[in-house]
Design a protein around this motif. Structure first.
Motif, PDB file in Angstrom:
ATOM      1  N   UNK A  54       0.829  -1.202   0.000  1.00  0.00           N
ATOM      2  CA  UNK A  54       0.000   0.000   0.000  1.00  0.00           C
ATOM      3  C   UNK A  54       0.862   1.251   0.000  1.00  0.00           C
ATOM      4  N   UNK A  55       1.926   1.241   0.800  1.00  0.00           N
ATOM      5  CA  UNK A  55       2.839   2.392   0.812  1.00  0.00           C
ATOM      6  C   UNK A  55       3.513   2.565  -0.540  1.00  0.00           C
ATOM      7  N   UNK A  56       3.869   1.440  -1.148  1.00  0.00           N
ATOM      8  CA  UNK A  56       4.549   1.487  -2.447  1.00  0.00           C
ATOM      9  C   UNK A  56       3.644   2.063  -3.529  1.00  0.00           C
ATOM     10  N   UNK A  57       2.421   1.538  -3.641  1.00  0.00           N
ATOM     11  CA  UNK A  57       1.537   2.005  -4.710  1.00  0.00           C
ATOM     12  C   UNK A  57       1.049   3.426  -4.436  1.00  0.00           C
ATOM     13  N   UNK A  58       0.944   3.800  -3.151  1.00  0.00           N
ATOM     14  CA  UNK A  58       0.518   5.163  -2.839  1.00  0.00           C
ATOM     15  C   UNK A  58       1.515   6.184  -3.366  1.00  0.00           C
ATOM     16  N   UNK A  59       2.766   5.770  -3.435  1.00  0.00           N
ATOM     17  CA  UNK A  59       3.807   6.682  -3.901  1.00  0.00           C
ATOM     18  C   UNK A  59       4.014   6.612  -5.412  1.00  0.00           C
ATOM     19  N   UNK A  60       3.911   5.405  -5.981  1.00  0.00           N
ATOM     20  CA  UNK A  60       4.362   5.225  -7.353  1.00  0.00           C
ATOM     21  C   UNK A  60       3.253   4.925  -8.363  1.00  0.00           C
ATOM     22  N   UNK A  61       2.103   4.414  -7.920  1.00  0.00           N
ATOM     23  CA  UNK A  61       1.051   4.058  -8.886  1.00  0.00           C
ATOM     24  C   UNK A  61       0.243   5.293  -9.247  1.00  0.00           C
ATOM     25  N   UNK A 115     -15.506   0.666  12.818  1.00  0.00           N
ATOM     26  CA  UNK A 115     -14.087   0.360  12.786  1.00  0.00           C
ATOM     27  C   UNK A 115     -13.628  -0.347  11.537  1.00  0.00           C
ATOM     28  N   UNK A 116     -14.501  -0.436  10.522  1.00  0.00           N
ATOM     29  CA  UNK A 116     -14.119  -1.091   9.276  1.00  0.00           C
ATOM     30  C   UNK A 116     -13.069  -0.265   8.532  1.00  0.00           C
ATOM     31  N   UNK A 117     -12.131  -0.965   7.913  1.00  0.00           N
ATOM     32  CA  UNK A 117     -11.126  -0.319   7.063  1.00  0.00           C
ATOM     33  C   UNK A 117     -11.713  -0.289   5.654  1.00  0.00           C
ATOM     34  N   UNK A 118     -12.288   0.835   5.283  1.00  0.00           N
ATOM     35  CA  UNK A 118     -13.072   0.918   4.056  1.00  0.00           C
ATOM     36  C   UNK A 118     -12.275   0.537   2.803  1.00  0.00           C
ATOM     37  N   UNK A 134      -4.928  -9.426   6.289  1.00  0.00           N
ATOM     38  CA  UNK A 134      -4.537  -8.097   5.800  1.00  0.00           C
ATOM     39  C   UNK A 134      -5.071  -6.978   6.691  1.00  0.00           C
ATOM     40  N   UNK A 135      -5.958  -7.304   7.615  1.00  0.00           N
ATOM     41  CA  UNK A 135      -6.586  -6.285   8.454  1.00  0.00           C
ATOM     42  C   UNK A 135      -5.521  -5.487   9.198  1.00  0.00           C
ATOM     43  N   UNK A 136      -5.486  -4.168   9.023  1.00  0.00           N
ATOM     44  CA  UNK A 136      -4.443  -3.359   9.667  1.00  0.00           C
ATOM     45  C   UNK A 136      -4.675  -3.211  11.167  1.00  0.00           C
ATOM     46  N   UNK A 137      -3.654  -2.754  11.846  1.00  0.00           N
ATOM     47  CA  UNK A 137      -3.774  -2.461  13.279  1.00  0.00           C
ATOM     48  C   UNK A 137      -4.781  -1.330  13.477  1.00  0.00           C
ATOM     49  N   UNK A 138      -5.409  -1.272  14.654  1.00  0.00           N
ATOM     50  CA  UNK A 138      -6.456  -0.252  14.886  1.00  0.00           C
ATOM     51  C   UNK A 138      -6.009   1.166  14.575  1.00  0.00           C
ATOM     52  N   UNK A 143      -4.079   2.109  12.281  1.00  0.00           N
ATOM     53  CA  UNK A 143      -3.883   2.288  10.848  1.00  0.00           C
ATOM     54  C   UNK A 143      -5.187   2.239  10.061  1.00  0.00           C
ATOM     55  N   UNK A 144      -6.293   1.995  10.751  1.00  0.00           N
ATOM     56  CA  UNK A 144      -7.586   1.879  10.069  1.00  0.00           C
ATOM     57  C   UNK A 144      -7.993   3.223   9.481  1.00  0.00           C
ATOM     58  N   UNK A 145      -8.421   3.200   8.230  1.00  0.00           N
ATOM     59  CA  UNK A 145      -8.909   4.403   7.551  1.00  0.00           C
ATOM     60  C   UNK A 145     -10.429   4.396   7.621  1.00  0.00           C
ATOM     61  N   UNK A 146     -10.974   5.268   8.446  1.00  0.00           N
ATOM     62  CA  UNK A 146     -12.431   5.369   8.538  1.00  0.00           C
ATOM     63  C   UNK A 146     -12.937   6.206   7.369  1.00  0.00           C
ATOM     64  N   UNK A 147     -14.048   5.794   6.815  1.00  0.00           N
ATOM     65  CA  UNK A 147     -14.560   6.420   5.605  1.00  0.00           C
ATOM     66  C   UNK A 147     -15.291   7.711   5.919  1.00  0.00           C
TER      67      UNK A 147
END
Length: 440
Positions: free
Chosen positions: A10-17, A133-136, A205-209, A211-215
């Protein structure tokens, strides 16, 4: 392990994709350059190929735009909202939510790929609404990860084309019935393994609390009711617009056509029949013509990416086909194959070509004649060779944003939000395809 990999991806594609439009433009230039380097075509002829192909997917683009509009409008109707809510309520925690969405999307894509793409994204939105608490982004990625099953399902383009008279390889190897492709032990193993294993992978794949992105609640806000209450002095035109009877008559006409279609063609669900089913069901469930139209207007805002980006892939596809570049890639993998490794090499060549031609039908036109003739000469399993092309295409979809566009349009997200999770799914699903192709 999947959680750590998905975080890094996710970090990789956030920067390069880049945005999918930029991805399509860069891919156009890459295919252009490779064709010039590896084939005898001239720059002028390549430009002609690109321009001639640019509008070849207009019909398909319209079909995909309609599946987003009709599917979204159907989901916004009261009865479907209630059905999605009740099913989504099975998930009590964010982890259960991602597993449920992955399972739901996988099964839906087996039934029909268009149905699965749209309904999976709608279901993911509903789970996000109901499970705190869902990671959207992960939920929407799970809906797209379900797309891994489509090529071995009832709407798989390549096995259906291989069994259809007049397809591009019939004159080479004849027709290959679905009993040798879809209804085989290896396809059953791969498809069931994806249904069982991928929910477990997405669970990890569920991230730590923290790191969760709330929508953004605005993205999940319920659409305003589409029904309009008529005043006592409403005009005849307004009464027609809000007529339940007119909606029922048109709905009955559509249902009659579908019944006649299935009687004549068997259980053959195409993207056109899916769109018609979505449209008729949406019209009937919204109740009046204009109530349905108001829902469609809201849904149509999500189609811009499809309408602008698909022509670029049409141009790429024609360059790959007419320059011979697709055939060169396939022939390379064929040359390094034996009878036993042929399906696996076909799988990887199909995956590579999928970057430039992310379409089952287009894939079959480019790869089918080369692969099936080589399979015949090597004595390889014909049905497995067909499915190897299909598997490579569906597997590499996890790294190719083309088919994610409808789901992203419904979700209100960008490709960088989900592609890290999809790339992780690519890595962990690979052994399932390899085992199925080599050991069954």
């Amino acid at each position: 392990m999947p959680g750590r990999i998905s975080y890094l991806m996710t970090r990789l594609v956030s920067r390069w994709l880049p945005d999918p439009l930029i991805f399509a433009m860069l891919l156009t230039l890459q295919v252009f350059g490779l064709a010039l380097w590896l084939t005898p075509v001239t720059p002028v002829s390549l430009v002609g190929m690109w321009g001639d192909g640019f509008w070849n997917l207009l019909e398909f683009s319209m079909q995909m735009a309609l599946i987003v509009v009709t599917g979204h409008a159907l989901a916004s109707s009261g009865p479907v909202r209630r059905l999605l809510r009740s099913t989504a309520s099975l998930a009590k925690t964010p982890t259960q939510g991602v597993m449920l969405v992955t399972f739901f999307g996988s099964v839906a894509c087996i039934i029909n790929w268009g149905f699965g793409l749209v309904v999976g994204a709608m279901f993911a939105r509903e789970v996000a609404r109901r499970v705190a608490g869902s990671h959207y982004p992960l939920l929407i990625a799970c809906a797209y990860i379900g797309f891994l099953t489509w090529g071995g399902g009832f709407s798989g383009s390549m096995p259906l084309l291989a069994a259809t008279p007049g397809n591009p390889v019939e004159h080479i190897v004849g027709l290959i019935p679905v009993s040798q492709t879809l209804f085989t032990g290896f396809n059953l193993f791969i498809t069931l393994a994806l249904i069982v294993v991928m929910p477990l992978v997405t669970r990890m794949m569920m991230p730590a609390p923290h790191q969760v992105v709330t929508i953004d609640p605005e993205l999940l806000r319920e659409e305003a009711p589409t029904r309009k209450t008529l005043a006592t002095d409403a005009t005849p035109a307004e009464r027609l617009e809000e007529s339940r009877l007119l909606a029922l008559i048109i709905g009955a006409l559509g249902i009659a056509f579908l019944v006649i279609w299935f009687i004549g063609h068997g259980f053959n669900i195409t993207i056109d029949t899916v769109n018609l089913m979505f449209m008729i069901a949406g019209l009937l469930l919204h109740g009046t013509p204009m109530a349905y139209m108001r829902a469609a207007v809201v849904a149509a805002r999500s189609t811009a990416g499809i309408l602008i980006q698909f022509p670029f892939y049409a141009g790429i596809q024609l360059m790959m086909e007419h320059s011979g570049l697709g055939g060169l890639i396939t022939e390379f993998f064929i040359r390094i194959s034996s009878q036993d490794t042929f399906p696996l090499m076909t799988f990887f060549s199909s995956a590579l070509i999928n970057f430039a031609v992310p379409s089952g039908g287009g894939h079959w036109v480019i790869q089918g004649p080369f692969v099936m003739q080589a399979a015949q000469e090597l004595g390889a399993d014909m049905g497995k060779s067909v499915m190897a092309i299909a598997y490579g295409e569906q597997w590499m979809n996890m790294a190719q944003p083309f088919w994610a566009l409808p789901a992203l349009a419904i979700a209100g997200l960008g490709v960088r939000d989900i592609m890290g999770f999809c790339m992780t799914a690519l890595l962990f699903s690979a052994p399932l395809f390899i085992i199925g192709l080599l050991l069954f």
